[in-house]
Motif scaffolding. Structure first.
Motif, PDB file in Angstrom:
ATOM      1  N   PRO A  23       0.813  -1.228   0.000  1.00  0.00           N
ATOM      2  CA  PRO A  23       0.000   0.000   0.000  1.00  0.00           C
ATOM      3  C   PRO A  23       0.841   1.270   0.000  1.00  0.00           C
ATOM      4  O   PRO A  23       0.443   2.276  -0.590  1.00  0.00           O
ATOM      5  CB  PRO A  23      -0.844  -0.121   1.276  1.00  0.00           C
ATOM      6  N   LEU A  24       2.016   1.229   0.662  1.00  0.00           N
ATOM      7  CA  LEU A  24       2.866   2.424   0.664  1.00  0.00           C
ATOM      8  C   LEU A  24       3.372   2.746  -0.736  1.00  0.00           C
ATOM      9  O   LEU A  24       3.443   3.913  -1.135  1.00  0.00           O
ATOM     10  CB  LEU A  24       4.043   2.226   1.622  1.00  0.00           C
ATOM     11  N   PHE A  25       3.758   1.721  -1.496  1.00  0.00           N
ATOM     12  CA  PHE A  25       4.214   1.930  -2.867  1.00  0.00           C
ATOM     13  C   PHE A  25       3.052   2.259  -3.809  1.00  0.00           C
ATOM     14  O   PHE A  25       3.211   3.032  -4.745  1.00  0.00           O
ATOM     15  CB  PHE A  25       4.926   0.684  -3.390  1.00  0.00           C
ATOM     16  N   ARG A  26       1.908   1.664  -3.546  1.00  0.00           N
ATOM     17  CA  ARG A  26       0.769   1.800  -4.464  1.00  0.00           C
ATOM     18  C   ARG A  26       0.201   3.216  -4.462  1.00  0.00           C
ATOM     19  O   ARG A  26      -0.278   3.698  -5.495  1.00  0.00           O
ATOM     20  CB  ARG A  26      -0.319   0.794  -4.058  1.00  0.00           C
ATOM     21  N   LEU A  27       0.277   3.900  -3.326  1.00  0.00           N
ATOM     22  CA  LEU A  27      -0.317   5.229  -3.211  1.00  0.00           C
ATOM     23  C   LEU A  27       0.631   6.272  -3.793  1.00  0.00           C
ATOM     24  O   LEU A  27       1.620   6.644  -3.185  1.00  0.00           O
ATOM     25  CB  LEU A  27      -0.622   5.553  -1.746  1.00  0.00           C
ATOM     26  N   GLY A  28       0.347   6.719  -4.985  1.00  0.00           N
ATOM     27  CA  GLY A  28       1.161   7.733  -5.626  1.00  0.00           C
ATOM     28  C   GLY A  28       2.454   7.218  -6.213  1.00  0.00           C
ATOM     29  O   GLY A  28       3.237   7.992  -6.759  1.00  0.00           O
ATOM     30  N   TYR A  29       2.726   5.922  -6.101  1.00  0.00           N
ATOM     31  CA  TYR A  29       3.942   5.303  -6.651  1.00  0.00           C
ATOM     32  C   TYR A  29       5.204   6.023  -6.185  1.00  0.00           C
ATOM     33  O   TYR A  29       6.117   6.278  -6.960  1.00  0.00           O
ATOM     34  CB  TYR A  29       3.875   5.256  -8.169  1.00  0.00           C
TER      35      TYR A  29
END
Length: 339
Positions: A269-275
């Motif tokens: 989720p940390l990577f997925r949000l705004g990449y």
């Protein structure tokens, strides 16, 4: 030796990637990760040869935790990390799958030949996926590099960087283990903390130098790739090299392996949000590792601090993570609507 070796690896891996028409991300996932995992493999095999397989397993689990929490956290503090779409869609789920696979084969508290073969199969599968990504991500080769006659010097310098990282890591690990023995730490705690940190310093130096040079994809790719190598190929070779296999302690099964799986799940989720990975998120990753390390030492020494740290995680850190992820999702959706 670690700094010079990391510099040689970053500079020459980028040059080889450009000459082959490969993105820096793929250089990090394949070439850099393989080189930064070499010290971990040498340290694990050395621990097995010395009759301490618990240190080998602990260093691999603890080293991967260090990579996912500390290396990413420190690099994000230097410069916010940019995360590519393939990493979120393919590579991070593979890390989660590797952590889950390791937990599954460890349920009987022993890693033997068939478990090692399963892990090796996972490593071969990852290499196949990485090869497919490599073919999909080809780019034109710069004209200046096309006219170079040979890449031998670049390969030699890259090999020298790997050798410096491996030897420097072994020296550091030897001194750290001697110091930990003076403190009376158990093999499990020693492997998860002292040896794991020493084995993870080479990938940390590589990712830091890459982030400092502005190669943020390379920094992320090195962390993800080395984590996958450690959990599959390096661990499988370590188990096969141990005559009686490697035993998994109940404490590792109930705490360390779930912590590893949780850290892998957290990166998605940390990577997925705004990449991207922001400085605040990096600071939170570092705080999580600090709590993990303190809890490990407090629990192993019977200190009441362990219970307080568990309460800290449940009452403060986990809610802060949920709030941070939700806020990131809201910001990302708002930006998407504006565009």
């Amino acid at each position: 030796m670690l700094i010079v070796g990391a510099e040689l690896m970053v500079r020459n891996a980028l040059r080889l990637a450009a000459r082959a028409g490969v993105r820096p991300l793929m250089a990090g996932l394949l070439l850099m990760a393989l080189g930064s995992s070499a010290p971990q493999l040498a340290i694990s095999l050395g621990a097995v040869d010395a009759g301490a397989p618990d240190i080998a397993l602990g260093s691999l689990v603890g080293g991967t935790l260090f990579n996912l929490l500390v290396t990413l956290g420190v690099c994000a503090l230097v410069v916010p990390l940019r995360v590519s779409l393939p990493v979120v869609r393919v590579d991070v789920p593979l890390v989660i799958g590797a952590a889950a696979l390791l937990y599954g084969v460890s349920l009987d508290q022993h890693l033997g030949t068939w478990e090692a073969m399963v892990l090796l199969a996972g490593w071969v599968f990852y290499l196949g996926v990485a090869g497919w990504q490599l073919r999909q991500g080809k780019r034109p080769v710069p004209l200046a590099l096309k006219h170079e006659r040979s890449t031998t010097a670049t390969v030699v310098r890259l090999a020298a960087g790997i050798a410096l990282l491996t030897l420097g890591g072994q020296w550091l690990q030897g001194a750290a283990v001697a110091f930990a023995n003076e403190l009376g730490l158990s093999e499990r705690v020693m492997g998860l903390t002292v040896v794991a940190v020493c084995a993870s310093l080479p990938p940390l130096m590589i990712s830091l130098l890459a982030a400092w040079r502005g190669e943020r994809e390379l920094a992320v790719g090195n962390v993800i790739g080395s984590s996958l190598y450690n959990l599959t190929g390096v661990l499988a070779i370590t188990v096969l090299a141990s005559p009686g296999g490697v035993s998994v302690s109940p404490n590792s099964l109930s705490f360390d392996l779930p912590a590893l799986l949780g850290a892998a799940l957290l990166t998605w989720p940390l990577f997925r949000l705004g990449y991207r990975l922001t400085r605040l998120e990096g600071l939170l990753l570092l705080a999580l590792y600090g709590v993990y390390g303190l809890h490990l030492i407090a629990f192993s020494t019977g200190m009441p601090l362990a219970t307080r740290l568990e309460r800290l995680v449940l009452v403060y850190l986990l809610p802060a993570l949920v709030i941070l992820v939700c806020a990131g999702a809201w910001r990302y959706r708002r930006r998407s609507r504006v565009r």
